[in-house]
Design a protein around this motif. Sequence first.
Motif, mmCIF file in Angstrom:
data_model
loop_
_atom_site.group_PDB
_atom_site.id
_atom_site.type_symbol
_atom_site.label_atom_id
_atom_site.label_comp_id
_atom_site.label_asym_id
_atom_site.label_seq_id
_atom_site.Cartn_x
_atom_site.Cartn_y
_atom_site.Cartn_z
ATOM 1 N N GLY A 260 0.821 -1.208 0.000
ATOM 2 C CA GLY A 260 0.000 0.000 0.000
ATOM 3 C C GLY A 260 0.855 1.258 0.000
ATOM 4 O O GLY A 260 0.548 2.227 -0.703
ATOM 5 N N GLN A 261 1.929 1.242 0.770
ATOM 6 C CA GLN A 261 2.841 2.393 0.785
ATOM 7 C C GLN A 261 3.491 2.602 -0.586
ATOM 8 O O GLN A 261 3.626 3.733 -1.054
ATOM 9 C CB GLN A 261 3.928 2.194 1.852
ATOM 10 C CG GLN A 261 3.441 2.332 3.258
ATOM 11 C CD GLN A 261 3.052 3.759 3.585
ATOM 12 O OE1 GLN A 261 3.728 4.702 3.203
ATOM 13 N NE2 GLN A 261 1.950 3.913 4.276
ATOM 14 N N ILE A 262 3.886 1.506 -1.218
ATOM 15 C CA ILE A 262 4.499 1.595 -2.546
ATOM 16 C C ILE A 262 3.506 2.170 -3.543
ATOM 17 O O ILE A 262 3.847 3.047 -4.350
ATOM 18 C CB ILE A 262 5.025 0.213 -2.992
ATOM 19 C CG1 ILE A 262 6.260 -0.157 -2.169
ATOM 20 C CG2 ILE A 262 5.325 0.192 -4.490
ATOM 21 C CD1 ILE A 262 6.717 -1.582 -2.322
ATOM 22 N N GLN A 263 2.290 1.701 -3.485
ATOM 23 C CA GLN A 263 1.262 2.204 -4.409
ATOM 24 C C GLN A 263 1.003 3.689 -4.169
ATOM 25 O O GLN A 263 0.837 4.463 -5.115
ATOM 26 C CB GLN A 263 -0.011 1.368 -4.283
ATOM 27 C CG GLN A 263 0.179 -0.020 -4.824
ATOM 28 C CD GLN A 263 -0.985 -0.966 -4.638
ATOM 29 O OE1 GLN A 263 -0.901 -2.075 -5.077
ATOM 30 N NE2 GLN A 263 -2.073 -0.562 -4.020
ATOM 31 N N THR A 264 0.990 4.102 -2.911
ATOM 32 C CA THR A 264 0.797 5.508 -2.586
ATOM 33 C C THR A 264 1.962 6.349 -3.104
ATOM 34 O O THR A 264 1.757 7.392 -3.732
ATOM 35 C CB THR A 264 0.649 5.687 -1.062
ATOM 36 O OG1 THR A 264 -0.503 4.984 -0.624
ATOM 37 C CG2 THR A 264 0.549 7.154 -0.672
ATOM 38 N N LEU A 265 3.180 5.897 -2.846
ATOM 39 C CA LEU A 265 4.349 6.617 -3.334
ATOM 40 C C LEU A 265 4.342 6.730 -4.848
ATOM 41 O O LEU A 265 4.594 7.801 -5.412
ATOM 42 C CB LEU A 265 5.642 5.931 -2.866
ATOM 43 C CG LEU A 265 6.018 6.112 -1.398
ATOM 44 C CD1 LEU A 265 7.072 5.112 -0.980
ATOM 45 C CD2 LEU A 265 6.487 7.526 -1.148
ATOM 46 N N ALA A 266 4.032 5.634 -5.533
ATOM 47 C CA ALA A 266 4.037 5.641 -6.997
ATOM 48 C C ALA A 266 2.984 6.628 -7.530
ATOM 49 O O ALA A 266 3.276 7.401 -8.450
ATOM 50 C CB ALA A 266 3.772 4.240 -7.528
ATOM 51 N N ARG A 267 1.793 6.608 -6.973
ATOM 52 C CA ARG A 267 0.742 7.528 -7.439
ATOM 53 C C ARG A 267 1.126 8.970 -7.181
ATOM 54 O O ARG A 267 0.901 9.841 -8.011
ATOM 55 C CB ARG A 267 -0.582 7.189 -6.753
ATOM 56 C CG ARG A 267 -1.184 5.884 -7.291
ATOM 57 C CD ARG A 267 -2.503 5.571 -6.653
ATOM 58 N NE ARG A 267 -3.497 6.563 -7.079
ATOM 59 C CZ ARG A 267 -4.667 6.706 -6.499
ATOM 60 N NH1 ARG A 267 -5.004 5.953 -5.482
ATOM 61 N NH2 ARG A 267 -5.518 7.605 -6.942
ATOM 62 N N LEU A 268 1.690 9.230 -6.010
ATOM 63 C CA LEU A 268 2.084 10.584 -5.664
ATOM 64 C C LEU A 268 3.187 11.092 -6.611
ATOM 65 O O LEU A 268 3.112 12.216 -7.106
ATOM 66 C CB LEU A 268 2.573 10.629 -4.215
ATOM 67 C CG LEU A 268 2.999 11.980 -3.673
ATOM 68 C CD1 LEU A 268 1.816 12.956 -3.674
ATOM 69 C CD2 LEU A 268 3.549 11.820 -2.271
ATOM 70 N N ILE A 269 4.173 10.256 -6.861
ATOM 71 C CA ILE A 269 5.291 10.649 -7.723
ATOM 72 C C ILE A 269 4.816 10.871 -9.153
ATOM 73 O O ILE A 269 5.241 11.811 -9.828
ATOM 74 C CB ILE A 269 6.414 9.580 -7.674
ATOM 75 C CG1 ILE A 269 7.054 9.559 -6.283
ATOM 76 C CG2 ILE A 269 7.446 9.829 -8.763
ATOM 77 C CD1 ILE A 269 7.896 8.333 -6.008
ATOM 78 N N GLN A 270 3.929 10.027 -9.621
ATOM 79 C CA GLN A 270 3.474 10.110 -11.011
ATOM 80 C C GLN A 270 2.401 11.172 -11.228
ATOM 81 O O GLN A 270 2.105 11.516 -12.360
ATOM 82 C CB GLN A 270 2.979 8.737 -11.473
ATOM 83 C CG GLN A 270 4.094 7.729 -11.552
ATOM 84 C CD GLN A 270 3.616 6.301 -11.738
ATOM 85 O OE1 GLN A 270 2.518 5.938 -11.315
ATOM 86 N NE2 GLN A 270 4.451 5.488 -12.374
ATOM 87 N N ALA A 271 1.842 11.691 -10.140
ATOM 88 C CA ALA A 271 0.765 12.691 -10.272
ATOM 89 C C ALA A 271 1.322 14.035 -10.751
ATOM 90 O O ALA A 271 2.424 14.403 -10.548
ATOM 91 C CB ALA A 271 0.045 12.875 -8.946
#
Length: 151
Positions: free
Chosen positions: A140-151
């Motif tokens: 879940g943390q990885i998914q959050t980081l990835a979405r935040l970075i790619q946003a």
Amino acid sequence: MSEVFYKQFDMARSRFIKRVQDLNPEIVEIQPKGFNNNIHWQVGHVLTVAEQFFFGYPTKSTNIPANYKEFFGGGTKPQDWTDDVPSYSVLVKQLEEQFERVTKIPPSQLAEKLEKPFLGCDTFGELAAFGIFHEAMHLGQIQTLARLIQA
């Protein structure tokens, strides 16, 4: 009990590996403001903690280098890394290898009592189940980081 554990571990680790393999390698080193770590650290942390839970790393397991605890143990962070930190791709490969080793743990081991309770767990099976929870939490943390970075 053991059948459920192996099924849940397979589900959690398979999804974890697929997700981290599918990430754009250009984002795994980015640490967004307000976060203590990056995706690279998350992957190494899951590998290292799982090795501790399942195989007694670093004292009883030599499957991963002893210095991984210095890079990925609780309370560590990428800012403290030296130049010899393992690459992201090496860590992902080691996750796959670890997956195979975990699936070979005998079902009888799940019932074994721990030498002393750890994280509220009394048996190896309870600790192993906590390991699945830990892995899913970091996914879940990885998914959050990835979405935040790619946003």
